[in-house]
Design a protein around this motif. Structure first.
Motif, PDB file in Angstrom:
ATOM      1  N   THR A  97       0.837  -1.208   0.000  1.00 14.23           N
ATOM      2  CA  THR A  97       0.000   0.000   0.000  1.00 14.23           C
ATOM      3  C   THR A  97       0.858   1.239   0.000  1.00 14.23           C
ATOM      4  OG1 THR A  97      -1.721  -1.180   1.211  1.00 14.23           O
ATOM      5  CG2 THR A  97      -1.806   1.232   1.244  1.00 14.23           C
ATOM      6  N   HIS A  98       1.961   1.225   0.787  1.00 14.60           N
ATOM      7  CA  HIS A  98       2.866   2.373   0.840  1.00 14.60           C
ATOM      8  C   HIS A  98       3.502   2.631  -0.518  1.00 14.60           C
ATOM      9  CE1 HIS A  98       6.023   5.067   2.171  1.00 14.60           C
ATOM     10  NE2 HIS A  98       6.899   4.276   1.577  1.00 14.60           N
ATOM     11  N   ILE A  99       3.945   1.570  -1.160  1.00 23.46           N
ATOM     12  CA  ILE A  99       4.595   1.732  -2.467  1.00 23.46           C
ATOM     13  C   ILE A  99       3.620   2.262  -3.501  1.00 23.46           C
ATOM     14  CG2 ILE A  99       5.636   0.448  -4.381  1.00 23.46           C
ATOM     15  CD1 ILE A  99       6.895  -1.390  -2.280  1.00 23.46           C
ATOM     16  N   ILE A 100       2.419   1.672  -3.520  1.00 22.55           N
ATOM     17  CA  ILE A 100       1.437   2.119  -4.511  1.00 22.55           C
ATOM     18  C   ILE A 100       1.046   3.561  -4.258  1.00 22.55           C
ATOM     19  CG2 ILE A 100      -0.944   1.794  -5.276  1.00 22.55           C
ATOM     20  CD1 ILE A 100      -0.518  -1.195  -5.012  1.00 22.55           C
ATOM     21  N   ARG A 101       0.930   3.933  -2.992  1.00 25.11           N
ATOM     22  CA  ARG A 101       0.594   5.328  -2.692  1.00 25.11           C
ATOM     23  C   ARG A 101       1.698   6.258  -3.164  1.00 25.11           C
ATOM     24  NH1 ARG A 101      -2.780   8.411   0.005  1.00 25.11           N
ATOM     25  NH2 ARG A 101      -2.043  10.331   1.009  1.00 25.11           N
ATOM     26  N   LYS A 102       2.942   5.828  -3.031  1.00 21.72           N
ATOM     27  CA  LYS A 102       4.076   6.660  -3.461  1.00 21.72           C
ATOM     28  C   LYS A 102       4.099   6.826  -4.975  1.00 21.72           C
ATOM     29  CE  LYS A 102       8.962   7.399  -2.578  1.00 21.72           C
ATOM     30  NZ  LYS A 102      10.194   6.853  -1.988  1.00 21.72           N
ATOM     31  N   LEU A 103       3.611   5.818  -5.664  1.00 18.56           N
ATOM     32  CA  LEU A 103       3.604   5.893  -7.128  1.00 18.56           C
ATOM     33  C   LEU A 103       2.349   6.533  -7.704  1.00 18.56           C
ATOM     34  CD1 LEU A 103       5.171   2.608  -8.494  1.00 18.56           C
ATOM     35  CD2 LEU A 103       5.846   4.945  -9.008  1.00 18.56           C
ATOM     36  N   MET A 104       1.394   6.801  -6.862  1.00 17.68           N
ATOM     37  CA  MET A 104       0.129   7.320  -7.369  1.00 17.68           C
ATOM     38  C   MET A 104       0.221   8.615  -8.149  1.00 17.68           C
ATOM     39  SD  MET A 104      -2.330   5.315  -7.150  1.00 17.68           S
ATOM     40  CE  MET A 104      -3.652   6.474  -7.509  1.00 17.68           C
ATOM     41  N   PRO A 105       1.271   9.462  -7.949  1.00 20.48           N
ATOM     42  CA  PRO A 105       1.366  10.654  -8.809  1.00 20.48           C
ATOM     43  C   PRO A 105       1.333  10.324 -10.284  1.00 20.48           C
ATOM     44  CG  PRO A 105       2.915  10.830  -7.019  1.00 20.48           C
ATOM     45  CD  PRO A 105       2.306   9.465  -6.918  1.00 20.48           C
ATOM     46  N   TYR A 106       1.881   9.176 -10.662  1.00 15.33           N
ATOM     47  CA  TYR A 106       1.894   8.833 -12.075  1.00 15.33           C
ATOM     48  C   TYR A 106       0.491   8.536 -12.573  1.00 15.33           C
ATOM     49  CZ  TYR A 106       6.736   8.451 -10.790  1.00 15.33           C
ATOM     50  OH  TYR A 106       7.975   8.714 -10.303  1.00 15.33           O
ATOM     51  N   VAL A 107      -0.288   7.917 -11.702  1.00 18.77           N
ATOM     52  CA  VAL A 107      -1.674   7.681 -12.079  1.00 18.77           C
ATOM     53  C   VAL A 107      -2.413   9.007 -12.192  1.00 18.77           C
ATOM     54  CG1 VAL A 107      -3.802   6.521 -11.398  1.00 18.77           C
ATOM     55  CG2 VAL A 107      -1.593   5.454 -10.920  1.00 18.77           C
ATOM     56  N   LEU A 108      -2.105   9.927 -11.282  1.00 19.78           N
ATOM     57  CA  LEU A 108      -2.734  11.243 -11.325  1.00 19.78           C
ATOM     58  C   LEU A 108      -2.523  11.900 -12.678  1.00 19.78           C
ATOM     59  CD1 LEU A 108      -4.061  13.711  -9.947  1.00 19.78           C
ATOM     60  CD2 LEU A 108      -1.779  14.397  -9.199  1.00 19.78           C
ATOM     61  N   VAL A 139       2.405   0.871 -12.320  1.00 22.78           N
ATOM     62  CA  VAL A 139       1.614   0.912 -11.099  1.00 22.78           C
ATOM     63  C   VAL A 139       0.124   0.750 -11.382  1.00 22.78           C
ATOM     64  CG1 VAL A 139       1.355   3.419 -11.115  1.00 22.78           C
ATOM     65  CG2 VAL A 139       1.222   2.170  -8.951  1.00 22.78           C
ATOM     66  N   GLN A 140      -0.285   1.050 -12.593  1.00 23.90           N
ATOM     67  CA  GLN A 140      -1.707   0.936 -12.928  1.00 23.90           C
ATOM     68  C   GLN A 140      -2.160  -0.518 -12.915  1.00 23.90           C
ATOM     69  OE1 GLN A 140      -2.532   2.891 -16.621  1.00 23.90           O
ATOM     70  NE2 GLN A 140      -1.777   4.877 -15.927  1.00 23.90           N
ATOM     71  N   LYS A 141      -3.434  -0.703 -12.687  1.00 24.44           N
ATOM     72  CA  LYS A 141      -3.988  -2.053 -12.715  1.00 24.44           C
ATOM     73  C   LYS A 141      -3.694  -2.704 -14.064  1.00 24.44           C
ATOM     74  CE  LYS A 141      -8.004  -1.532  -9.647  1.00 24.44           C
ATOM     75  NZ  LYS A 141      -9.488  -1.628  -9.614  1.00 24.44           N
TER      76      LYS A 141
END
Length: 427
Positions: free
Chosen positions: A8-19, A246-248
Motif C-alpha cells: 500500500t505504501h509503495i502504490i501510494r508513493k507511485l500514485m502521482p503517475y496515475v494522477l 503501477v496501474q492495474k
C-alpha cells in the motif's frame, strides 16, 4: 483481503503517475517522446633502442596506454557541487522545449538550480561536461531513438537543446496523439533523433473506462510493434520507462498464457507485482534488440528509474519548492527506487552476458541516473509547469514534481551518456 502494508505504501508513493494519466489539465501531455569518444590524436611513440641491442620494442598503442593509465570512472555515484558555469542553452534558444518543462519562460523566479555540477565520488574523475560537437561527431550518420514514457521525451528534448548549440536541427516529422512520435534531423552531420512513445515497451492494450475496463492488458512475449518495426533504421536505442506499471494490469506470457495481475484481491488471479512486470517487459525488449543486432556495432542504453519529489500528499497539492539539492545522508532512498533500479541494472547485465557469449558487437549499457536525480528535488518545474501559476493566488496550484526543468539536472544525463559512448569507442 486488503493490500499488505508495504505494498500500500509503495502504490501510494507511485500514485502521482496515475494522477497524471487521469487529470486532463495536469500532466496528460507529458509524453515521451546515444557512440563513443571522438578520436584523440595520439602519436605512437617509437621506443629508443639501447647501445647493446639493435632490436626495436614494439610501440605501445596510444589509446591502450591512455586507458590503462586512467581510472575507469564511475559517473553514477557522486554528489552535486556548486558551479559558476552557465547552462549551455536557455528557455528560448532551441525552440524544442515542451512548455510544461520550460521553467524559465513560465516564470520560475530562482535560478540557483541551474548552477550545480555532478562530481563523481572518485575525485580523479572529472565532472561530466557535455560537448555538442564531440557528441555529433561520434554519432555522425546515425539514428538515435528514445523509446519509453514522458521521461524519455524529457531527456530527448534536453539532448536536442544541447546539440542545438553546435548545429541546427530540423523537425521533419510529428504524429500520433499529443505528438508522441517526432523526428529531428541535424543535416550537417546526417544525424537523426526520434521519440517513440511506448509506456510499457511491450504490446499492451490500455484500459477503457467507457467500456467498463479498468485495467491494462500486457503481453510480455511481444515487443511493442510501434518501435520494434523501426529497429532496422535505428543505430542507438535509449529505453526509459517504469512509471506506468503501477496501474492495474493483467499480464500474459508466451502463447497468451495468463501469468497474473497486480490487483489479485479484486480479480482473483495470481499476484505479479509491478517490479516483476517491469523486469519482464524490459527483458523482452532487450532480447528483441539483441536478437536483431547482436553482430552489429549498434548500441542500446537503458536509463534507470527516477522518482518524483512530492512533499506532502500528491492528491492534496503536494509541492517541490526546494531550491537546492539534497546532501548525501539528508534523505534515504526508498525500496521503490532501489528495486526498480536493481531490475534495470540486472537485466542490462544479463543482456551484456548474452552478447559476450556469442562474441557479438552490440553494445549494451545502463545509464544509471537514479542517485543523481534522487538528490535533486529542486530540479522539477513544480508550479512552473504553467506560466505565472500564482496569478490567481496560491491555493489549488498543481505541481509537477516528476519531470525536469530544461535546462536543468536532466542535462547531466546526456553528459554522462556522452562519457559512456566515449568509453565504448575507446574500448
Amino acid at each position: 483481503m486488503g493490500k499488505p502494508k508495504n505494498q500500500t505504501h509503495i502504490i501510494r508513493k507511485l500514485m502521482p503517475y496515475v494522477l497524471y494519466t487521469l487529470i486532463p489539465l495536469a500532466l496528460l501531455h507529458y509524453y515521451t517522446y546515444i557512440s563513443p569518444r571522438c578520436y584523440i590524436q595520439i602519436a605512437h611513440k617509437r621506443l629508443k633502442t639501447t647501445a647493446a641491442s639493435d632490436s626495436i620494442t614494439p610501440p605501445v598503442q596510444g589509446k591502450a596506454a591512455e586507458l590503462k593509465n586512467q581510472p575507469r570512472c564511475d559517473y553514477f555515484d557522486g554528489h552535486w557541487v556548486q558551479t559558476i558555469a552557465k547552462p549551455l542553452y536557455n528557455g528560448t534558444s532551441c525552440g524544442t522545449i515542451k512548455w510544461a518543462q520550460n521553467c524559465m519562460i513560465n516564470g520560475r523566479p530562482d535560478t540557483g538550480y541551474l548552477y550545480w555540477q555532478w562530481q563523481p565520488k572518485d575525485n580523479r574523475c572529472p565532472a561530466p561536461v557535455f560537448d555538442a560537437s564531440v557528441f555529433l561527431g561520434i554519432i555522425k550518420n546515425k539514428h538515435i531513438a528514445f523509446i519509453g514514457d514522458s521521461l524519455a521525451r524529457n531527456q530527448l528534448e534536453s539532448l536536442i537543446c544541447l546539440l542545438s548549440t553546435a548545429s541546427k536541427p530540423e523537425l521533419v516529422y510529428q504524429g500520433g496523439d499529443d505528438l508522441k512520435f517526432r523526428r529531428w534531423v541535424f543535416y550537417e552531420y546526417n544525424v537523426t533523433l526520434s521519440s517513440l512513445w511506448s509506456q510499457y515497451l511491450v504490446k499492451g492494450i490500455d484500459r477503457n473506462q467507457s467500456k467498463g475496463i479498468d485495467h491494462n492488458t500486457l503481453y510480455f512475449d511481444t515487443p511493442n510493434e510501434k518501435w520494434a518495426s523501426e529497429l532496422d533504421q535505428i543505430d542507438i536505442v535509449v529505453f526509459h520507462n517504469g512509471h506506468w506499471f503501477v496501474q492495474k494490469a493483467i499480464y500474459y506470457g508466451e502463447g497468451n498464457q495468463l501469468l497474473g495481475c497486480n490487483f489479485p484481491q479484486e480479480s482473483n488471479c495470481t499476484e505479479l507485482n509491478f517490479y516483476d512486470a517491469f523486469r519482464k517487459a524490459l527483458r523482452t525488449s532487450l532480447k528483441e534488440v539483441t536478437k536483431r543486432f547482436i553482430k552489429s556495432d549498434k548500441a542500446v542504453v537503458v536509463a534507470t528509474f527516477t522518482l518524483a519529489h512530492f512533499e506532502g500528499d500528491w492528491d492534496k497539492f503536494g509541492t517541490c519548492l526546494r531550491t537546492e539539492p539534497y546532501k548525501e545522508g539528508d534523505v534515504e532512498m526508498q525500496d521503490l527506487e532501489k528495486n526498480m533500479r536493481k531490475a534495470a541494472i540486472e537485466e542490462v547485465a544479463t543482456a551484456v552476458k548474452d552478447v559476450k557469449e556469442v562474441a557479438g558487437g552490440l553494445r549494451i549499457g545502463a545509464l544509471d541516473v537514479t542517485k543523481l536525480t534522487f538528490l535533486r528535488p529542486d530540479g522539477h518545474p513544480g508550479p512552473y509547469m504553467f506560466p505565472n501559476p500564482f496569478a490567481n493566488g496560491k491555493e489549488g496550484v498543481m505541481n509537477d514534481c516528476m519531470h525536469w526543468c530544461l535546462p536543468g539536472p536532466i542535462d547531466t544525463w546526456n553528459a554522462i551518456l556522452l562519457e559512456l559512448m566515449k568509453r565504448w569507442k575507446d574500448e
